[in-house]
Design a protein around this motif. Structure first.
Motif, PDB file in Angstrom:
ATOM      1  N   ILE A   3      -1.777   5.711  -6.357  1.00 24.95           N
ATOM      2  CA  ILE A   3      -2.417   6.862  -6.414  1.00 24.95           C
ATOM      3  C   ILE A   3      -3.745   6.713  -7.215  1.00 24.95           C
ATOM      4  CG2 ILE A   3      -2.354   9.268  -7.467  1.00 24.95           C
ATOM      5  CD1 ILE A   3       0.518   9.137  -7.116  1.00 24.95           C
ATOM      6  N   LYS A   4      -3.589   5.824  -8.540  1.00 21.59           N
ATOM      7  CA  LYS A   4      -4.540   5.590  -9.396  1.00 21.59           C
ATOM      8  C   LYS A   4      -5.810   4.848  -8.496  1.00 21.59           C
ATOM      9  CE  LYS A   4      -4.247   2.270 -12.065  1.00 21.59           C
ATOM     10  NZ  LYS A   4      -3.515   1.247 -13.159  1.00 21.59           N
ATOM     11  N   ASN A   5      -5.695   4.127  -7.565  1.00 23.14           N
ATOM     12  CA  ASN A   5      -6.846   3.528  -6.948  1.00 23.14           C
ATOM     13  C   ASN A   5      -7.150   4.483  -5.786  1.00 23.14           C
ATOM     14  OD1 ASN A   5      -6.665   1.264  -8.229  1.00 23.14           O
ATOM     15  ND2 ASN A   5      -5.323   0.200  -6.696  1.00 23.14           N
ATOM     16  N   LYS A   6      -6.402   5.443  -5.546  1.00 28.04           N
ATOM     17  CA  LYS A   6      -6.928   6.483  -4.329  1.00 28.04           C
ATOM     18  C   LYS A   6      -7.807   7.326  -5.045  1.00 28.04           C
ATOM     19  CE  LYS A   6      -3.308   6.421  -1.051  1.00 28.04           C
ATOM     20  NZ  LYS A   6      -2.056   7.077  -0.657  1.00 28.04           N
ATOM     21  N   LEU A   7      -7.503   7.608  -6.355  1.00 24.73           N
ATOM     22  CA  LEU A   7      -8.226   8.708  -7.221  1.00 24.73           C
ATOM     23  C   LEU A   7      -9.527   7.966  -7.572  1.00 24.73           C
ATOM     24  CD1 LEU A   7      -5.782  10.370  -9.628  1.00 24.73           C
ATOM     25  CD2 LEU A   7      -7.388  11.387  -8.083  1.00 24.73           C
ATOM     26  N   ARG A   8      -9.609   6.723  -7.690  1.00 28.43           N
ATOM     27  CA  ARG A   8     -10.856   5.825  -8.248  1.00 28.43           C
ATOM     28  C   ARG A   8     -11.624   5.776  -7.133  1.00 28.43           C
ATOM     29  NH1 ARG A   8      -8.245   0.826 -11.104  1.00 28.43           N
ATOM     30  NH2 ARG A   8      -8.014   1.553 -13.273  1.00 28.43           N
ATOM     31  N   ALA A   9     -11.239   5.528  -5.758  1.00 29.53           N
ATOM     32  CA  ALA A   9     -11.899   5.357  -4.755  1.00 29.53           C
ATOM     33  C   ALA A   9     -12.503   6.668  -4.218  1.00 29.53           C
ATOM     34  CB  ALA A   9     -11.202   4.753  -3.451  1.00 29.53           C
ATOM     35  N   GLY A  10     -11.895   7.977  -4.312  1.00 34.48           N
ATOM     36  CA  GLY A  10     -12.302   9.184  -3.726  1.00 34.48           C
ATOM     37  C   GLY A  10     -13.423   9.639  -4.722  1.00 34.48           C
ATOM     38  N   ILE A  11     -13.305   9.686  -6.269  1.00 34.07           N
ATOM     39  CA  ILE A  11     -14.148  10.200  -7.045  1.00 34.07           C
ATOM     40  C   ILE A  11     -15.225   9.040  -6.949  1.00 34.07           C
ATOM     41  CG2 ILE A  11     -14.779  10.568  -9.575  1.00 34.07           C
ATOM     42  CD1 ILE A  11     -11.682  11.310  -9.735  1.00 34.07           C
ATOM     43  N   GLY A  12     -15.332   7.842  -6.848  1.00 33.75           N
ATOM     44  CA  GLY A  12     -16.163   6.608  -6.805  1.00 33.75           C
ATOM     45  C   GLY A  12     -16.933   6.976  -5.554  1.00 33.75           C
ATOM     46  N   PHE A  13     -16.626   7.459  -4.355  1.00 32.52           N
ATOM     47  CA  PHE A  13     -17.417   7.555  -3.272  1.00 32.52           C
ATOM     48  C   PHE A  13     -18.255   8.739  -3.433  1.00 32.52           C
ATOM     49  CE2 PHE A  13     -17.701   9.801   0.675  1.00 32.52           C
ATOM     50  CZ  PHE A  13     -18.370   8.568   1.535  1.00 32.52           C
TER      51      PHE A  13
END
Ligand code: ADP
Length: 572
Positions: A3-13
């Motif tokens: 979930i941590k990486n998913k959040l990072r990827a989403g917000i980063g995008f």
């Protein structure tokens, strides 16, 4: 992905998109600003120079151009020569310059200068035309560039919006749904549904939580089933013990619902176990006398007719306590039928023995009387003394058998009361008369306080007198020589008369006060002549209570005792 990486990827995008669109906006704005600056520099200024030249050339009223005018033209042409930007503009500027140089030489010739002026104007017009075309062209280009910029930025903006929107819509439930399922699962476990499993397929933290949860549920399940067998065994064992007992046992919870009732309890109540367990006890008690007695009555002993025979039970109530909190109670009816039967046998044995002893004892006394008679034969003093001893012993034996008979009578519930209205003085006089010689022997004075004004009592004269004699004889027995006894009779409350006997003897130890009216009880070590049976007070209690009165004692060692009993006033 966690979930941590998913959040990072989403917000980063989203951040990247925002960066791209602001970069694009910056790029286009810079280009637009440069284009407008270019128009200003390249073309607009040319228009100003041409306008300045034109103003001098078209000055009204002046036939010849002044020196200052020439200077203006000179400056503006020079500036224009430095600002040639369009194709063909250079040729026109050169031509303007040569026409101006020519004009300066022929200023005085009106005709030629007019021609040159018009040539210059035509050059200027050409320059104007070129620059205006250029402005229009550049304007078209920049507005097309602005359009495509706006298009691109809004495209990226829309894309960002769509992604952010779907993020806003989907992400909370992405987190909340597994959390909800997890809470539901924990509740199921709390309700002991250890078969509950979580089916998260994702490989993120929730997947880890689900597999930990499932492991925990499986372990609890194992623990439960392994424990269940031993708990069930324990339960069966305790049920067997409870059911095989001769005592009736009923368990209630703290809200008085019946949890269990053993076989004996069911038989006594005449109800099956199914109809009892789970029921609200006071409701069942409405229709079941026994249960009502068990719940309400204070009486400890119960006689119950069940299963075609009479049985005796004593009630005992135990509180069930857990962590200092009462969580229910267990009512036990102890079957004391065997003891009661033994007691009955003992009573009838005593009755028979004392009855059988009475006749030979009386005949012994009779024979003694005959022996004392001189007509039977002379006896010497020694023999006389022996006969006296025999007579005393026979008298004592008769008294004891009499008391034992009284007890037997009381115990079989056969006290025949001969009720009648009588004045307290009658009871007092009879009793004092009977005790007189005993008191005199010991030089004990009896102070009587029994007012004539007292009302009559409703009592059995013989039995009440017997009780008072008993109290007085005890008082004399335990009084020191030459002391006094106070016999007081007074009204107590509206309905009773109290008779009390106070002596100044040794008194009774507080430890024994509660047992003094028990059968065969004697204060240890107090009875020096050892003649008492310990029955007198017990019989007195039964006699008084049978008449509806009460009996009691107050005593302190060294300060004497006060025995009292009450009888009911005859109000009719
Ligand atoms: P008993 O026939 O042995 O006197 P009672 O029932 O009359 O039996 O008395 C029971 C016991 O109470 C006696 O053994 C005695 O120890 C004690 N008791 C009774 N009356 C008195 C009293 N007035 N003073 C001291 N002790 C007494």
């Amino acid at each position: 992905m966690s979930i941590k990486n998913k959040l990072r990827a989403g917000i980063g995008f989203l951040f990247l998109m925002a960066l791209i669109s602001s970069g694009l906006a910056d790029y286009y704005l810079t280009r637009l600003s440069n284009a407008s600056k270019g128009i200003l520099k390249d073309n607009y200024r040319t228009l100003i120079y041409v306008k300045n030249i034109g103003q001098v050339l078209d000055e009204p009223g002046n036939k010849t151009i002044t020196k200052a005018g020439l200077q203006v033209i000179e400056n503006n042409i020079a500036k224009e020569e430095h600002n040639v930007t369009e194709r063909g503009e250079g040729i026109l500027a050169d031509s303007l310059r040569s026409n101006f140089e020519h004009l300066k030489l022929v200023l005085n010739d009106a005709k030629v200068s007019a021609l040159l002026k018009s040539k210059m104007k035509s050059n200027m017009y050409g320059i104007l035309q070129l620059n205006m075309n250029a402005i229009e062209h550049k304007n078209n280009t920049t507005s097309a560039m602005a359009d495509s910029g706006i298009m691109l930025v809004s495209l990226i903006g829309s894309l960002c919006f769509l992604i952010a929107f779907s993020f806003v819509v989907n992400f909370p439930s992405y987190i909340a749904n597994p959390v909800r399922e997890l809470i539901q699962g924990i509740k199921e476990i709390a309700n002991k549904n250890y078969g509950k499993r979580l089916m998260f397929t994702s490989k993120d933290e929730f997947g880890d939580v689900a597999s930990a949860f499932n492991q925990m549920a499986a372990k609890l399940n194992d623990y439960e089933t392994s424990n269940l067998a031993s708990i069930l065994f324990e339960k069966k064992r305790i049920e067997t013990i409870i059911n095989s007992m001769h005592d009736a046992i009923i368990g209630l919870d703290d809200k008085l619902f019946i949890i269990f009732a053993n076989k004996v309890a069911c038989v006594l109540m005449g109800m099956s176990e199914d109809k009892l367990t789970g029921e609200y006890a006071p409701n069942v008690a409405l229709e079941n006398d026994l249960l009502r007695n068990m719940l309400i009555s204070d009486s400890q002993k119960m006689k119950i007719y069940a299963d075609n025979r009479e049985s005796y039970f004593t009630k005992e109530t135990l509180q069930v306590v857990n962590d200092e909190q009462v969580i229910g109670k267990v009512i036990i009816l102890k079957n004391i039928t065997d003891f009661e039967q033994l007691n009955d046998a003992k009573t009838s044995f005593i009755a028979t023995i004392s009855h059988e002893l009475k006749t030979p004892l009386s005949s012994i006394k009779m024979s003694l009387k005959l022996l004392e008679d001189n007509r039977v034969g002379a006896i010497n003093n020694e023999q006389k003394q022996l006969l006296k001893n025999i007579e005393d012993d026979a008298q004592r034996l008769l008294q004891i058998t009499g008391e034992l008979l009284d007890v037997a009578q009381v115990e079989t519930g056969k006290i025949n009361l001969n009720f009648g209205s009588t004045h307290p003085t009658n009871i007092v006089n009879y009793a004092v008369q009977a005790i007189k010689s005993l008191a005199e022997q010991k030089q004990v004075t009896i102070n009587i306080n029994c007012p004539e004004t007292l009302p009559d009592v409703m009592a059995d004269l013989d039995k009440s007198t017997w009780v008072l004699i008993n109290l007085l004889s005890n008082a004399v027995k335990y009084s020191p020589v030459k002391s006094a006894i106070n016999l007081v009779v007074k009204k107590q409350g509206a309905n009773t008369i109290e008779f009390s006997v106070k002596d100044f003897g040794q008194g009774i130890d507080a430890r024994y006060l509660s047992r003094i009216f028990e059968r065969y009880f004697k204060v240890p070590g107090a009875d020096h002549d050892k003649t008492g049976t310990g029955l007198g007070l017990a019989i007195a209690k039964d006699f008084i209570e049978a008449q509806g009165g009460t009996i009691g004692v107050e005593s302190e060692t060294g300060d004497g005792s006060r025995f009292y009993f009450s009888l009911i006033i005859n109000n009719t």
